[in-house]
Design an enzyme around this catalytic site. Structure first.
Site, PDB file in Angstrom:
ATOM      1  N   THR A  96       0.861  -1.187   0.000  1.00 48.06           N
ATOM      2  CA  THR A  96       0.000   0.000   0.000  1.00 48.06           C
ATOM      3  C   THR A  96       0.898   1.238   0.000  1.00 48.06           C
ATOM      4  O   THR A  96       1.648   1.458   0.960  1.00 48.06           O
ATOM      5  CB  THR A  96      -0.902  -0.012   1.245  1.00 48.06           C
ATOM      6  OG1 THR A  96      -1.634  -1.244   1.245  1.00 48.06           O
ATOM      7  CG2 THR A  96      -1.857   1.170   1.264  1.00 48.06           C
ATOM      8  N   LEU A 148      -6.915  -8.229   0.800  1.00 51.12           N
ATOM      9  CA  LEU A 148      -7.194  -9.400   1.643  1.00 51.12           C
ATOM     10  C   LEU A 148      -7.391  -8.995   3.102  1.00 51.12           C
ATOM     11  O   LEU A 148      -6.873  -7.977   3.558  1.00 51.12           O
ATOM     12  CB  LEU A 148      -6.071 -10.436   1.527  1.00 51.12           C
ATOM     13  CG  LEU A 148      -4.654 -10.098   1.987  1.00 51.12           C
ATOM     14  CD1 LEU A 148      -4.498 -10.139   3.484  1.00 51.12           C
ATOM     15  CD2 LEU A 148      -3.670 -11.059   1.356  1.00 51.12           C
ATOM     16  N   ARG A 149      -8.167  -9.822   3.797  1.00 52.77           N
ATOM     17  CA  ARG A 149      -8.379  -9.618   5.234  1.00 52.77           C
ATOM     18  C   ARG A 149      -7.560 -10.656   5.977  1.00 52.77           C
ATOM     19  O   ARG A 149      -7.697 -11.849   5.691  1.00 52.77           O
ATOM     20  CB  ARG A 149      -9.867  -9.812   5.582  1.00 52.77           C
ATOM     21  CG  ARG A 149     -10.794  -8.834   4.927  1.00 52.77           C
ATOM     22  CD  ARG A 149     -12.223  -9.352   4.931  1.00 52.77           C
ATOM     23  NE  ARG A 149     -12.354 -10.573   4.138  1.00 52.77           N
ATOM     24  CZ  ARG A 149     -13.461 -11.312   4.075  1.00 52.77           C
ATOM     25  NH1 ARG A 149     -14.528 -10.977   4.764  1.00 52.77           N
ATOM     26  NH2 ARG A 149     -13.498 -12.405   3.335  1.00 52.77           N
ATOM     27  N   PHE A 198     -18.933  -4.281   8.882  1.00 45.79           N
ATOM     28  CA  PHE A 198     -18.189  -3.209   9.568  1.00 45.79           C
ATOM     29  C   PHE A 198     -19.093  -2.249  10.331  1.00 45.79           C
ATOM     30  O   PHE A 198     -18.862  -1.052  10.354  1.00 45.79           O
ATOM     31  CB  PHE A 198     -17.271  -2.459   8.575  1.00 45.79           C
ATOM     32  CG  PHE A 198     -16.025  -3.247   8.268  1.00 45.79           C
ATOM     33  CD1 PHE A 198     -14.827  -2.927   8.876  1.00 45.79           C
ATOM     34  CD2 PHE A 198     -16.075  -4.343   7.431  1.00 45.79           C
ATOM     35  CE1 PHE A 198     -13.685  -3.693   8.640  1.00 45.79           C
ATOM     36  CE2 PHE A 198     -14.955  -5.109   7.191  1.00 45.79           C
ATOM     37  CZ  PHE A 198     -13.750  -4.781   7.790  1.00 45.79           C
ATOM     38  N   GLY A 253     -17.131  -1.987  19.162  1.00 47.42           N
ATOM     39  CA  GLY A 253     -16.208  -2.794  19.954  1.00 47.42           C
ATOM     40  C   GLY A 253     -15.188  -1.941  20.665  1.00 47.42           C
ATOM     41  O   GLY A 253     -15.427  -0.761  20.958  1.00 47.42           O
ATOM     42  N   CYS A 261      -2.982  -2.350   9.105  1.00 55.32           N
ATOM     43  CA  CYS A 261      -3.388  -1.502   7.977  1.00 55.32           C
ATOM     44  C   CYS A 261      -4.171  -0.253   8.373  1.00 55.32           C
ATOM     45  O   CYS A 261      -3.726   0.861   8.089  1.00 55.32           O
ATOM     46  CB  CYS A 261      -4.201  -2.326   6.985  1.00 55.32           C
ATOM     47  SG  CYS A 261      -3.189  -3.579   6.181  1.00 55.32           S
ATOM     48  N   LYS A 294      -7.397  -9.428  15.633  1.00 59.86           N
ATOM     49  CA  LYS A 294      -8.681 -10.017  15.241  1.00 59.86           C
ATOM     50  C   LYS A 294      -8.543 -11.527  15.288  1.00 59.86           C
ATOM     51  O   LYS A 294      -7.420 -12.025  15.363  1.00 59.86           O
ATOM     52  CB  LYS A 294      -9.121  -9.515  13.859  1.00 59.86           C
ATOM     53  CG  LYS A 294      -8.212  -9.982  12.733  1.00 59.86           C
ATOM     54  CD  LYS A 294      -8.452  -9.243  11.452  1.00 59.86           C
ATOM     55  CE  LYS A 294      -9.613  -9.769  10.680  1.00 59.86           C
ATOM     56  NZ  LYS A 294      -9.609  -9.350   9.265  1.00 59.86           N
TER      57      LYS A 294
HETATM   58  N1  LIG Z   1      -1.318  -7.325   6.207  1.00 59.91           N
HETATM   59  C1  LIG Z   1      -2.439  -7.028   5.552  1.00 59.91           C
HETATM   60  O1  LIG Z   1      -3.545  -7.435   5.933  1.00 59.91           O
HETATM   61  C2  LIG Z   1      -2.384  -6.202   4.307  1.00 59.91           C
HETATM   62  C3  LIG Z   1      -3.503  -6.162   3.452  1.00 59.91           C
HETATM   63  C4  LIG Z   1      -3.432  -5.390   2.294  1.00 59.91           C
HETATM   64  C5  LIG Z   1      -2.289  -4.670   2.017  1.00 59.91           C
HETATM   65  N2  LIG Z   1      -1.220  -4.709   2.869  1.00 59.91           N
HETATM   66  C6  LIG Z   1      -0.008  -3.965   2.525  1.00 59.91           C
HETATM   67  O2  LIG Z   1       0.941  -4.889   2.000  1.00 59.91           O
HETATM   68  C7  LIG Z   1       2.265  -4.505   2.393  1.00 59.91           C
HETATM   69  C8  LIG Z   1       2.940  -5.637   3.132  1.00 59.91           C
HETATM   70  O3  LIG Z   1       2.235  -5.864   4.339  1.00 59.91           O
HETATM   71  P1  LIG Z   1       2.530  -7.150   5.250  1.00 59.91           P
HETATM   72  O4  LIG Z   1       1.543  -7.114   6.352  1.00 59.91           O
HETATM   73  O5  LIG Z   1       2.625  -8.358   4.381  1.00 59.91           O
HETATM   74  O6  LIG Z   1       4.005  -6.777   5.785  1.00 59.91           O
HETATM   75  P2  LIG Z   1       5.006  -7.712   6.576  1.00 59.91           P
HETATM   76  O7  LIG Z   1       5.786  -6.812   7.451  1.00 59.91           O
HETATM   77  O8  LIG Z   1       4.286  -8.880   7.160  1.00 59.91           O
HETATM   78  O9  LIG Z   1       5.978  -8.301   5.436  1.00 59.91           O
HETATM   79  C9  LIG Z   1       6.908  -7.561   4.719  1.00 59.91           C
HETATM   80  C10 LIG Z   1       8.052  -8.504   4.314  1.00 59.91           C
HETATM   81  O10 LIG Z   1       8.906  -7.828   3.384  1.00 59.91           O
HETATM   82  C11 LIG Z   1      10.262  -8.213   3.661  1.00 59.91           C
HETATM   83  N3  LIG Z   1      11.162  -7.251   3.034  1.00 59.91           N
HETATM   84  C12 LIG Z   1      11.362  -5.945   3.360  1.00 59.91           C
HETATM   85  N4  LIG Z   1      12.223  -5.382   2.485  1.00 59.91           N
HETATM   86  C13 LIG Z   1      12.547  -6.333   1.583  1.00 59.91           C
HETATM   87  C14 LIG Z   1      13.386  -6.357   0.417  1.00 59.91           C
HETATM   88  N5  LIG Z   1      14.046  -5.281   0.001  1.00 59.91           N
HETATM   89  N6  LIG Z   1      13.509  -7.515  -0.264  1.00 59.91           N
HETATM   90  C15 LIG Z   1      12.844  -8.619   0.143  1.00 59.91           C
HETATM   91  N7  LIG Z   1      12.032  -8.658   1.227  1.00 59.91           N
HETATM   92  C16 LIG Z   1      11.881  -7.530   1.930  1.00 59.91           C
HETATM   93  C17 LIG Z   1      10.296  -8.270   5.179  1.00 59.91           C
HETATM   94  O11 LIG Z   1      11.385  -9.003   5.651  1.00 59.91           O
HETATM   95  C18 LIG Z   1       8.936  -8.910   5.496  1.00 59.91           C
HETATM   96  O12 LIG Z   1       9.060 -10.324   5.511  1.00 59.91           O
HETATM   97  C19 LIG Z   1       2.095  -3.216   3.196  1.00 59.91           C
HETATM   98  O13 LIG Z   1       2.230  -2.120   2.345  1.00 59.91           O
HETATM   99  C20 LIG Z   1       0.678  -3.314   3.703  1.00 59.91           C
HETATM  100  O14 LIG Z   1       0.121  -2.060   3.962  1.00 59.91           O
HETATM  101  C21 LIG Z   1      -1.249  -5.468   3.996  1.00 59.91           C
END
Ligand SMILES: NC(=O)c1ccc[n+]([C@@H]2O[C@H](COP(=O)([O-])OP(=O)(O)OC[C@H]3O[C@@H](n4cnc5c(N)ncnc54)[C@H](O)[C@@H]3O)[C@@H](O)[C@H]2O)c1
Length: 428
Positions: A123, A151-152, A247, A251, A258, A318
């Site tokens: 994001t 995704l959720r 939603f 709560g 996020c 959650k």
């Molecule tokens: N978690 C969610 O529910 C969700 C949903 C939609 C969107 N997003 C977005 O997706 C993105 C990722 O979120 P997440 O929750 O998966 O993050 P996360 O912190 O769980 O995972 C990020 C991963 O990227 C790796 N990383 C960082 N720099 C790197 C590089 N240069 N090369 C290779 N690996 C690298 C980290 O080691 C980590 O394993 C964010 O922008 C978040 O806002 C998250």
């Protein structure tokens, strides 16, 4: 197709697994060696229903592999960027991991450019995709696509396999065609648009969902005073097709990786453009105060929390995830500790992640045990393990029958009939 996924966290790992399940040849890449070793052994570093089972099968079939070396992604036609975009000190999105990943892709293709789609799933603020396209302009064949993820957590794999929509932001036809080929067979409405529109769709969606939650949380405070029942009110509202039922659940506040960071990042983006998003500002304010408001209900009913044994049920932000980022439970534990309470906590998955942060809290691996000798119990995460309980046994084991339901998920009427003193969020 040959696909590389850079970053194997919640989004990256789920994306890698779901694309491999669809028959693509997927390589997951992460900087953290321990995570990659674990993944190569078929162990998921995160808890998501169905993820580890699918991972094991895909590793066996060879359609999914993991590495720490970006050089191994040389053949990938599509390179997803799924790295974290955490909150900076000033609230803007910290893009350092995104640009490090972009630079790795750049060095991979600088010497011998080929047609490749560089797809942003992280994001990122509006304009980031265009900035990346500008950086990669000199490398022929690299086309930047925005493909935000919706995704959720707790339902991540199912959501990745059956998304609500697929948003593809690009101005390049070959890249758009490659994305269509990648998602062939997935029946979800496509939104083909610019990178900037795609980026704003993601922030606006999260901001709007956060708004619904804060609206209901604030209304719940009034509902509590009026003696009305917010659960019934939400049900009545949600039947209106213009509103819908999702939603609307009052709560103890939203958390997770996020909503908190994306709402502040959108506010900061707006500030940079001289626009005040006043509603969103209040959404955050209501959410910040919600755990405090909830604990006030407890303090009103217990003369002094100091020295009292308080059971906290649920720690993850959650159910069905081990993610505790910005979880309301952390605020609750911190406040109760400050009050001098003696805390016993339960969560089916997240205890080992919370324990180092709160080493003085007592943890139990049985939800029913948490109630034994407790002067009050709080529901913070509505795991089924924390909701489907033998209330007769619990009533007999508690020091005082005080229940505070931070998710309106316990059976209020049954509990009142059984002699508990039940307090929900905005319930009569
Ligand atoms: N978690 C969610 O529910 C969700 C949903 C939609 C969107 N997003 C977005 O997706 C993105 C990722 O979120 P997440 O929750 O998966 O993050 P996360 O912190 O769980 O995972 C990020 C991963 O990227 C790796 N990383 C960082 N720099 C790197 C590089 N240069 N090369 C290779 N690996 C690298 C980290 O080691 C980590 O394993 C964010 O922008 C978040 O806002 C998250």
């Amino acid at each position: 197709m040959k696909v590389a996924v850079i970053g194997t966290g919640y989004v990256g790992l789920t994306t890698a697994v779901s694309l491999a399940m669809k028959g693509h040849d997927v390589l997951g890449i992460d900087l953290v060696e321990a995570k990659i070793v674990q993944l190569q052994q078929g162990k998921s570093p995160i808890y998501e229903p169905g993820l580890e089972e699918a991972l094991g099968e895909l590793l066996k079939s060879g359609t999914l592999k993991f590495t720490t070396q970006i050089a191994d992604a040389w053949e990938a036609e599509i390179l997803f960027i799924c790295v974290g975009t955490p909150e900076s000190a000033d609230g803007t999105a910290d893009l350092r991991y995104v640009f490090a990943a972009v630079s790795a892709v750049e060095s991979l293709h600088r010497k011998a450019p080929r047609d490749r789609a560089v797809v942003m799933k992280s994001t990122v603020p509006v304009g980031t995709g265009d900035r990346i396209a500008e950086l990669l302009r000199e490398i022929d064949g690299l086309h930047v696509v925005s493909n935000p993820e919706f995704l959720r957590e707790g339902n991540a794999l199912k959501d990745a396999l059956q998304p609500t929509r697929i948003v593809i932001g690009t101005d390049h036809q070959d890249a758009a065609d490659a994305m269509e080929k990648l998602y062939q067979g997935v029946s979800a409405t496509r939104v083909s648009t610019t990178r900037a529109n795609a980026e704003l769709i993601k922030y606006a969606s999260n901001a709007f969902l956060a708004t619904r939650i804060s609206f209901m949380n604030e209304l719940a405070r009034l509902s509590g005073e009026l003696g009305t029942d917010i659960v019934t009110v939400a049900h009545g509202m949600g039947l209106d097709s213009r509103i819908g039922p999702e939603f609307l659940r009052a709560g103890v506040g939203y958390g997770g990786s996020c909503f908190p960071k994306d709402t502040i990042a959108l506010l900061q983006l707006a500030n940079q453009h001289g626009i005040s998003l006043t509603i969103l500002d209040k959404v955050r304010e209501v959410n910040t105060k919600q755990p405090t408001w909830f604990l006030e209900q407890l303090r009103k009913q217990m003369d002094d929390v100091a020295g009292k044994r308080i059971a906290v049920l649920g720690l993850a932000f959650k159910p069905e995830t081990d993610d505790i980022r910005e979880a309301p439970s952390l605020k609750v534990l911190e406040a109760l500790q400050k009050d001098g309470a003696s805390i016993v906590a339960y969560d089916p998955i997240a205890v080992d992640i919370v324990r180092p942060l709160f080493p003085k809290v007592e943890y139990t691996d049985n939800p029913v045990e948490a109630f034994i000798g407790a002067d009050a119990a709080l529901l913070i995460t509505e795991w089924k393990e924390c909701v489907q309980l033998d209330w007769e046994e619990i009533k007999a084991s508690m020091a005082a029958p005080l229940l505070f339901d931070g998710r309106n998920a316990w059976p209020a009427k049954q509990l009142k009939d059984a002699g508990f003193h039940y307090t929900g969020v905005g319930r009569s």
